[in-house]
Scaffold this motif. Structure first.
Motif, mmCIF file in Angstrom:
data_model
loop_
_atom_site.group_PDB
_atom_site.id
_atom_site.type_symbol
_atom_site.label_atom_id
_atom_site.label_comp_id
_atom_site.label_asym_id
_atom_site.label_seq_id
_atom_site.Cartn_x
_atom_site.Cartn_y
_atom_site.Cartn_z
ATOM 1 N N UNK A 95 0.783 -1.208 -0.068
ATOM 2 C CA UNK A 95 0.033 -0.075 0.041
ATOM 3 C C UNK A 95 0.932 1.393 0.112
ATOM 4 N N UNK A 96 0.573 2.411 -0.549
ATOM 5 C CA UNK A 96 1.417 3.480 -0.838
ATOM 6 C C UNK A 96 1.580 4.349 0.482
ATOM 7 N N UNK A 97 0.870 4.267 1.366
ATOM 8 C CA UNK A 97 1.064 4.859 2.798
ATOM 9 C C UNK A 97 2.394 4.444 3.249
ATOM 10 N N UNK A 98 2.524 3.198 3.261
ATOM 11 C CA UNK A 98 3.569 2.521 3.833
ATOM 12 C C UNK A 98 5.114 2.963 2.954
ATOM 13 N N UNK A 99 4.800 3.355 1.616
ATOM 14 C CA UNK A 99 5.978 3.711 0.867
ATOM 15 C C UNK A 99 6.439 5.081 1.393
ATOM 16 N N UNK A 100 5.792 5.847 2.231
ATOM 17 C CA UNK A 100 6.165 7.136 2.746
ATOM 18 C C UNK A 100 6.110 7.497 4.087
ATOM 19 N N UNK A 101 5.183 6.737 4.715
ATOM 20 C CA UNK A 101 5.097 7.204 6.186
ATOM 21 C C UNK A 101 6.109 7.062 7.091
ATOM 22 N N UNK A 102 6.766 5.599 6.987
ATOM 23 C CA UNK A 102 7.899 5.253 7.698
ATOM 24 C C UNK A 102 9.015 5.995 7.482
ATOM 25 N N UNK A 103 9.205 6.454 6.276
ATOM 26 C CA UNK A 103 10.354 7.036 5.718
ATOM 27 C C UNK A 103 10.584 8.516 5.735
ATOM 28 N N UNK A 104 9.306 9.406 5.439
ATOM 29 C CA UNK A 104 9.541 10.686 5.148
ATOM 30 C C UNK A 104 8.612 11.534 6.142
ATOM 31 N N UNK A 105 7.776 10.808 6.881
ATOM 32 C CA UNK A 105 7.146 11.661 7.895
ATOM 33 C C UNK A 105 7.930 11.990 8.934
ATOM 34 N N UNK A 106 7.711 13.132 9.679
ATOM 35 C CA UNK A 106 8.807 13.620 10.915
ATOM 36 C C UNK A 106 8.954 12.360 11.747
ATOM 37 N N UNK A 107 9.980 12.204 12.005
ATOM 38 C CA UNK A 107 10.610 10.997 12.745
ATOM 39 C C UNK A 107 10.450 9.654 12.374
#
Length: 604
Positions: free
Chosen positions: A105-117
Motif C-alpha cells: 500500500x502506498x502509505x507504507x511507501x512514505x509514512x515510515x520514511x519521510x514523515x517527521x521522525x
C-alpha cells in the motif's frame, strides 16, 4: 468463499519497455580528468555513501555529478552494518538507499520514511506530513492526485530524495533439487517458506533447504524493533500475523492467524476470528518444542498494543506503521457481531462465517475456553479513529507478528527509559541466538519456523511442530538454513553449485547465466523496490541548501542506469512509483543543474 480485501488505485504503474542508450557511461579516466578540473575551480564536493554491492550505481551517479560540475568522493562500505554506522554518523552527503513497500500500500511507501521522525530520514516538513496523512485515507483518482502533490513536495520542491530506478524481481531456483512451483515470488511480502518442497518430497523431513541472505548482522528478532532487509524475511516466517498478502498484494486470511476477517461499514472497525491450531514453540537442546501455549487473542492484543506504542521497547523502529490503530480488544458479546453492519452488507457475524470448522455459537475471552470445532471462537476487534482501510496492509507487515505476552514480559524486565544495551538484554537480541558463550535462546515463535542459532556464516531454522499440524498450512520442510553471502557473484555461484537452493535476487546483469543453466529456473515478477539517493538531513551543505540538492537531482539521468541494467529497471519518481502513477517524471536537465548550482554558489 475466502474474502480478499484490496485497495484499488487508479493508474497503477505497469512494466514498460526501457530505452537503451546508444552511448555508455564515462570512463574512470574521463571522470578523474573532470574531477581535477572541478577541484581546481572550487566546485562543491559531494560525498556518496554506499555499499560495495552497489558500486556500479555509485560509479554511474559519480560520473553524472562530475559531468555537471561537482567534485565527488565515494564512501564505499563493505557491508550493511558498516554502511549503517557511517550513515548514523552523518558521514555522507548522499546515501544510496532502497525501499520495498512490503505491505503493498502506498502509505507504507512514505509514512515510515519521510514523515517527521521516520525511520530513514530526519526530515521534518509539515507540508509533507500533512500530505502523507491526507493521502492515506484516499483511493482511486483522489489518491493519485494527492500522492502527486506529495511527490512534488518531496522530490521537486525540496529534493529530499533523488530517484534512480524501480527494480524488477528475478529469482533463481536450483530446480534440480527444489520444486520451482512451490517457491513463491510475491510482489511485496517476504518469501514464504512453509510452502517450499524438494522435488523428492521424502527429503522434506531429512534434507536442509538452503536459502540466501546478504546481510548477516540482524537488527532484532523482536518483530517491532527492526524494519530492514536483515530481518524482514526472517521475522515474517517466525511470527504469524492476523492477515497475509497474496503474491499480487491482496489482503487475505489465508495462512494467517485469522480464519476470516471483516470490516465495518464505516471502515473504522476490523474483526478477526482466530484459529485454534497454532501454539508458540521454543528451543530446547537445539530442537523446536511445543510450549502448549495457544497463540491467542490475548497475545494479539499485547502484540499490537506494543507495536503502536513508541515507548514499549527501546529503539522502536515500527510504531509509525501502526499509529493509526486506536484500540485492540477481544470481543466478549456475540451480539455485537450480529448488530454491526459489514462493509459488504449484512452483519459482521455473517461476514466472518466463511470457511469455519463450525458456525460461531459463542465468542470467548479466555484462551482456555477456545474450541473452534465446538463453535467457540476468539474474535479480535481493531478500531481506528478515522476510516483507514490501509490498516489491513499494515497488519500483514512483519511488525504485525504476534509474540508471546508471557515470554516477552518475562524477558523484557528492564526500564525502557533507562535501557542500557551494554547490560540489558531485550527480547529478540541476536546475541541470544548467536553461537558462543552468550547463547541463550529466548525466542518463542508463533510462525511456521523458529531460529535455533546463528553465526556469521548462517542462521539455522527448524519447523514449528505446533503450527497448524495436519492442515494445508503445516510447513513442508523440517530444516532451513539461511546462508549469509554478501557478494552477488558468490551467491550466484553457490546457486549454480547447489550450495544454496533459492537466490531471491538475481542481478539483472546475470539473468542470462541463470536462463542458460539447465539445473536452474528463473522466475520474474514486478516489485515495489525503488532505489534512490537520500540527502543528509543535517550537518552538511546539502542539508541546508535546496538549491544544492536540486543541482544533484537534475544531474541524474535514469536512462543511464536502465541502460547499464540492460533494460531491466524502470523509471521512478519516489517510493510510491510502483504503486501509483502520479504522472510526474524526473528528466535529467544539465541546464537546470547548472542554474541551481550557481544559485547555491551565489548564496554562499
Amino acid at each position: 468463499m475466502k474474502k480478499r480485501n484490496k485497495l484499488f488505485y487508479a493508474g497503477v504503474t505497469t512494466a514498460a519497455a526501457a530505452v537503451l542508450l546508444a552511448g555508455c557511461v564515462e570512463t574512470k579516466s574521463d571522470v578523474e580528468d573532470t574531477k581535477t578540473d572541478n577541484q581546481n575551480s572550487g566546485q562543491p564536493a559531494i560525498e556518496i555513501l554506499g555499499m560495495a554491492a552497489n558500486e556500479a550505481d555509485m560509479n554511474i551517479l559519480r560520473d553524472q555529478l562530475v559531468k555537471n560540475g561537482f567534485e565527488v568522493k565515494l564512501n564505499i562500505q563493505p557491508d550493511y552494518g558498516s554502511f549503517t554506522t557511517q550513515k548514523d554518523a552523518g558521514n555522507y552527503d548522499v546515501a544510496l538507499s532502497s525501499w520495498t513497500t512490503v505491505t503493498g500500500n502506498p502509505d507504507y511507501a512514505v509514512r515510515g520514511l519521510f514523515k517527521s521522525g521516520g525511520d530513514y530520514s530526519d526530515t521534518s516538513d509539515k507540508t509533507v506530513d500533512k500530505l502523507i496523512d491526507e493521502a492515506s485515507t484516499l483511493t482511486g483518482k483522489e489518491a493519485e492526485e494527492k500522492y502527486a502533490e506529495l511527490e512534488q513536495a518531496l522530490v521537486f520542491d525540496n529534493a529530499y530524495i533523488a530517484p534512480l530506478y524501480i527494480s524488477k524481481k528475478f529469482q533463481g531456483i536450483y530446480s534440480k533439487e527444489v520444486n520451482p512451483d512451490t517457491v513463491r515470488l510475491p510482489k511485496s511480502r517476504a518469501q514464504a517458506w512453509e510452502e517450499i518442497s524438494f522435488n523428492d518430497q521424502s527429503k522434506n523431513a531429512t534434507e536442509t533447504l538452503v536459502l540466501h541472505q546478504a546481510i548477516a548482522s540482524l537488527t532484532s528478532l523482536d518483530p517491532i524493533k527492526g524494519n530492514d532487509g536483515s530481518i524482514n524475511t526472517l521475522n515474517t516466517n517466525m511470527y504469524v500475523r492476523l492477515v497475509n498478502l497474496t503474491d499480487t498484494d491482496e489482503v487475505v486470511s489465508d495462512g494467517s492467524l485469522s480464519i476470516d476477517h471483516a470490516s465495518s461499514e464505516d471502515n473504522k472497525s476490523y474483526y478477526f476470528v482466530l484459529r485454534d491450531d497454532i501454539n508458540f514453540t521454543k528451543v530446547e537442546n537445539g530442537a523446536a518444542v511445543d510450549t502448549g501455549d495457544l497463540v491467542s487473542a490475548e497475545d494479539v492484543v499485547f502484540s499490537l498494543e506494543r507495536a503502536k506504542d513508541e515507548k514499549s521497547v527501546p529503539d522502536h523502529r515500527t510504531y509509525s506503521i501502526h499509529e493509526n490503530i486506536d484500540t485492540v480488544t477481544v470481543v466478549d458479546d456475540i451480539g455485537e457481531l450480529k448488530e454491526i453492519t459489514s462493509s459488504e452488507g449484512g452483519s459482521i457475524l455473517e461476514a466472518l462465517s466463511d470457511d469455519l470448522p463450525a458456525a460461531i455459537a459463542e465468542v470467548v475471552t479466555d484462551e482456555k475456553d477456545v474450541d473452534n470445532a465446538a463453535g467457540k471462537y476468539q474474535v479480535v476487534k481493531i478500531t481506528t479513529a478515522d476510516p483507514f482501510p490501509q490498516v489491513l496492509n499494515y497488519l500483514a507487515h512483519q511488525s504485525g507478528g504476534i509474540v508471546s505476552e508471557a515470554q516477552v514480559t518475562a524477558v523484557n524486565t528492564f526500564d525502557v527509559a533507562s535501557y542500557d544495551p551494554n547490560k540489558d538484554i531485550a527480547y529478540g537480541d541476536q546475541s541470544t541466538v548467536t553461537e558462543g558463550a552468550s547463547y541463550n535462546n529466548q525466542l518463542w515463535a508463533s510462525g511456521p519456523y523458529i531460529m535455533v542459532k546463528k553465526n556469521d556464516y548462517e542462521a539455522t531454522f527448524v519447523k514449528n511442530p505446533a503450527y497448524a499440524p495436519g492442515t494445508e498450512n503445516e510447513p513442508l520442510i523440517n530444516n532451513i538454513s539461511v546462508r549469509f553471502i554478501q557478494d552477488n557473484d558468490s551467491a550466484l555461484s553457490a546457486l549454480r553449485n547447489g550450495e544454496i537452493h533459492v537466490l531471491q535476487s538475481v542481478p539483472e546483469t546475470k539473468i542470462d547465466i541463470v536462463e542458460g543453466d539447465s539445473n536452474l529456473t528463473l522466475k520474474t515478477a514486478d516489485s515495489n523496490a525503488v532505489s534512490y539517493a537520500l540527502f543528509n538531513p543535517s550537518g552538511r551543505e546539502v542539508s541546508k541548501s535546496a538549491d544544492l540538492r536540486k543541482a544533484v537531482l537534475y544531474s541524474i539521468n535514469q536512462d543511464e542506469f536502465i541502460s547499464y541494467y540492460q533494460g531491466n529497471k524502470l523509471k521512478a519518481v519516489s517510493t510510491v512509483s510502483p504503486l501509483i502513477n502520479t504522472g510526474l517524471e524526473l528528466v535529467a536537465d544539465p541546464e537546470k543543474a547548472k542554474e541551481f548550482l550557481n544559485a547555491y554558489k551565489e548564496s554562499k
